[in-house]
Design an enzyme around this catalytic site. Structure first.
Site, PDB file in Angstrom:
ATOM      1  N   CYS A  72       0.839  -1.201   0.000  1.00 59.85           N
ATOM      2  CA  CYS A  72       0.000   0.000   0.000  1.00 59.85           C
ATOM      3  C   CYS A  72       0.867   1.241   0.000  1.00 59.85           C
ATOM      4  O   CYS A  72       0.935   1.981  -0.966  1.00 59.85           O
ATOM      5  CB  CYS A  72      -0.890   0.028   1.247  1.00 59.85           C
ATOM      6  SG  CYS A  72      -1.932  -1.388   1.424  1.00 59.85           S
TER       7      CYS A  72
HETATM    8  N1  SAJ Z   1       6.331   2.398   8.873  1.00 63.88           N
HETATM    9  C1  SAJ Z   1       7.371   3.159   9.378  1.00 63.88           C
HETATM   10  N2  SAJ Z   1       7.101   4.135  10.300  1.00 63.88           N
HETATM   11  C2  SAJ Z   1       5.813   4.381  10.721  1.00 63.88           C
HETATM   12  C3  SAJ Z   1       4.772   3.604  10.180  1.00 63.88           C
HETATM   13  C4  SAJ Z   1       5.041   2.616   9.268  1.00 63.88           C
HETATM   14  O1  SAJ Z   1       8.538   2.965   9.016  1.00 63.88           O
HETATM   15  O2  SAJ Z   1       5.637   5.259  11.566  1.00 63.88           O
HETATM   16  C5  SAJ Z   1       6.619   1.373   7.862  1.00 63.88           C
HETATM   17  C6  SAJ Z   1       6.176  -0.004   8.303  1.00 63.88           C
HETATM   18  O3  SAJ Z   1       7.223  -0.659   8.985  1.00 63.88           O
HETATM   19  C7  SAJ Z   1       5.864  -0.682   6.970  1.00 63.88           C
HETATM   20  C8  SAJ Z   1       5.382   0.465   6.100  1.00 63.88           C
HETATM   21  O4  SAJ Z   1       5.863   1.668   6.714  1.00 63.88           O
HETATM   22  O5  SAJ Z   1       7.022  -1.245   6.407  1.00 63.88           O
HETATM   23  C9  SAJ Z   1       3.865   0.523   5.964  1.00 63.88           C
HETATM   24  O6  SAJ Z   1       3.378   0.479   7.256  1.00 63.88           O
HETATM   25  P1  SAJ Z   1       1.808   0.778   7.587  1.00 63.88           P
HETATM   26  O7  SAJ Z   1       1.700   0.854   9.080  1.00 63.88           O
HETATM   27  O8  SAJ Z   1       1.336   1.924   6.813  1.00 63.88           O
HETATM   28  O9  SAJ Z   1       1.121  -0.579   7.212  1.00 63.88           O
HETATM   29  P2  SAJ Z   1       0.449  -1.088   5.889  1.00 63.88           P
HETATM   30  O10 SAJ Z   1       1.321  -1.027   4.714  1.00 63.88           O
HETATM   31  O11 SAJ Z   1      -0.096  -2.412   6.252  1.00 63.88           O
HETATM   32  O12 SAJ Z   1      -0.689  -0.026   5.632  1.00 63.88           O
HETATM   33  C10 SAJ Z   1      -2.015  -0.394   5.862  1.00 63.88           C
HETATM   34  C11 SAJ Z   1      -2.803   0.582   5.037  1.00 63.88           C
HETATM   35  N3  SAJ Z   1      -4.161   0.120   4.947  1.00 63.88           N
HETATM   36  C12 SAJ Z   1      -4.797   0.274   3.793  1.00 63.88           C
HETATM   37  O13 SAJ Z   1      -4.281   0.737   2.784  1.00 63.88           O
HETATM   38  C13 SAJ Z   1      -6.205  -0.155   3.803  1.00 63.88           C
HETATM   39  C14 SAJ Z   1      -2.767   1.959   5.687  1.00 63.88           C
HETATM   40  O14 SAJ Z   1      -3.733   2.804   5.051  1.00 63.88           O
HETATM   41  C15 SAJ Z   1      -3.109   1.855   7.138  1.00 63.88           C
HETATM   42  O15 SAJ Z   1      -3.141   3.167   7.713  1.00 63.88           O
HETATM   43  C16 SAJ Z   1      -2.035   1.026   7.793  1.00 63.88           C
HETATM   44  O16 SAJ Z   1      -2.237  -0.306   7.271  1.00 63.88           O
HETATM   45  C17 SAJ Z   1      -2.149   1.024   9.299  1.00 63.88           C
HETATM   46  O17 SAJ Z   1      -2.672   2.018   9.845  1.00 63.88           O
HETATM   47  O18 SAJ Z   1      -1.640   0.081   9.904  1.00 63.88           O
END
Ligand code: SAJ
Length: 422
Positions: free
Chosen positions: A260
């Site tokens: 995503c």
């Molecule tokens: N990450 C960081 N720092 C942060 C947050 C995330 O380095 O502060 C990294 C994570 O380790 C990962 C990547 O970014 O590698 C993405 O992390 P994410 O928390 O955004 O997780 P995702 O990719 O599973 O995103 C999903 C998305 N859901 C949908 O698209 C429906 C996102 O919109 C959500 O907000 C997210 O989950 C969530 O909130 O967990």
């Protein structure tokens, strides 16, 4: 609105199909993969967030899977949840969406609401999805075909938010389509928000994920100069988080993985460039910074070893957590792959441990690694341990006790003589 067909039974389509079945709809899961269809009908889930028990109760609620698109003939609603991976030109690969629309157009019978959930750039529903459904229909059938977009908001591994309690945005190509989409989702989703139209619903999703991508890039970039200024950014973020309004904490990491966050914002910058001829600079800069994060981890690993007069060439380095985020098995766009590649290219002997990954072939390398059997032994014997994903099964205190040197890329451990934070 009783008969629903969900096209694509992956991590988005399957949970939605089962939730709809639980709420009284007659649901058919349509997928092109006959192995997946067979396993679903046998009560075997291929989705981490869907247990076999949930699937069996779905079957008891009348859910069934099929590869036969004629199921669309009886549908009142068809929802398309197929992948839109990054295409070669930087936009989404829309072939699965186009094929699904064609299939719908070839099988649609009575009054039908067709909804696209796959993440894509604003304008796709109106310019691609709808025409592919409608192009061979009679004017009579066209009048009875309503089309809308509704962004998927499935968060892999999130135990708190699921289909029912995650608000759902919907936007139709007509007001009637929007109203029908609100009525449909309200059957099994607690809160449904009507957007002005399909483009606004498409844009809402990209805004949500671009917001994350850009803010993660912000802290990833701040981490680099904070380290050189001898400022503990991790602590500064903890402090900033005490602000009860107008701030949302993001934290640096080893890189931005998943299908995503590193992908969706590209759809927007691709669209702006293609349609308007100029760059969406914020996204391009965020992309540049986040893509460089894994290399920064490798450089910090090299420096950690060098400070202890250990050459990286021949050093034993253990990576902990090679998925893209903690507590899930998904490895798409995981930062572990470029980190492995860079360290191995410097001659390091890289091994890994991840409870979710039995064997690992890092992207771009032809090595296949086995998951470390004895975690304690491997941690104790490594010249450097790099914590990438702090899976819940790790006892972080034990890791600190066991390790000679650990580089913590998630700011989970307090610094100590053997622990260095990124
Ligand atoms: N990450 C960081 N720092 C942060 C947050 C995330 O380095 O502060 C990294 C994570 O380790 C990962 C990547 O970014 O590698 C993405 O992390 P994410 O928390 O955004 O997780 P995702 O990719 O599973 O995103 C999903 C998305 N859901 C949908 O698209 C429906 C996102 O919109 C959500 O907000 C997210 O989950 C969530 O909130 O967990």
């Amino acid at each position: 609105m009783k008969n629903l067909v969900v096209v694509g039974q992956g991590y988005v389509g399957l949970p939605m199909a089962l939730e709809a079945a639980k709420n009284g709809l007659n649901v058919v899961g349509l997928d092109t993969n006959d192995k997946i269809v067979k396993s679903l009908n046998d009560g075997q889930s291929h989705i981490d967030d869907v247990s076999n028990m949930e699937l069996v109760s779905g079957r008891n609620n009348g859910y069934r899977a099929t590869t036969d698109p004629s199921c669309i003939r009886n549908a009142d609603v068809v929802v398309v949840c197929v992948p839109t991976p990054l295409g070669s030109e930087g936009g989404p690969d829309l072939i699965p969406v186009i094929n699904s629309a064609k299939t719908i157009g070839a099988n649609i019978e009575g009054e039908t609401l067709c909804i696209l959930e796959s993440t894509t750039y604003p304008g796709t529903t109106e310019e691609i999805f709808a025409p592919e459904i409608l192009k061979n229909l009679s004017s009579e059938k066209i009048k009875k075909t309503h089309i809308a977009f509704s962004p998927e908001r499935i968060d892999p591994g999130n135990a708190k938010f699921g289909v029912k309690n995650t608000p759902k945005v919907v936007g139709g190509l007509t007001n009637e389509a929007t109203e029908l989409a609100v009525k449909f989702y309200s059957i099994f989703v607690n809160e449904v928000i009507a957007a002005k139209g399909a483009k606004e619903a498409e844009m809402a999703k990209l805004l949500e994920n671009t917001f994350r991508h850009v803010n993660i890039a912000l802290v990833n970039e701040m981490l680099r100069f904070s380290q050189e200024l001898d400022i503990d950014l991790w602590n500064a973020i903890d402090c900033a988080e005490s602000k009860p309004f107008g701030f949302m904490a993001f934290r640096p990491g080893p890189g931005v993985g998943g299908h995503c966050i590193p992908v969706d914002p590209n759809y927007l910058s691709h669209r702006v460039k293609a349609k308007l001829g100029y760059a969406f600079r914020m996204v391009e800069l965020a992309e540049e910074i986040n893509i460089a994060a894994p290399q920064y981890v490798a450089t910090r690993a090299w420096r950690n070893l060098n400070d202890r007069r250990i050459a990286v060439n021949g050093a034993k380095i253990l990576l902990l957590g090679v998925t893209y985020k903690e507590n899930i098995a998904d490895r798409r766009e995981s930062p572990a792959d470029p980190i492995y590649k860079r360290l191995a290219s410097w001659g390091a002997e890289v091994s890994y441990h991840d409870p979710f990954v039995p064997t690992w072939t890092p992207k771009g390398s032809n090595a296949t690694l086995e998951n470390t059997e004895n975690l304690k032994e491997s941690v104790q014997s490594a010249d450097l341990v790099i914590l990438l994903q702090p899976h819940g099964s790790y006892d972080l205190h034990e890791l600190v006790l066991w390790t000679n040197a650990l580089l913590d890329t998630r700011g989970k451990l307090t610094e100590s003589p053997s622990v260095e934070r990124l």
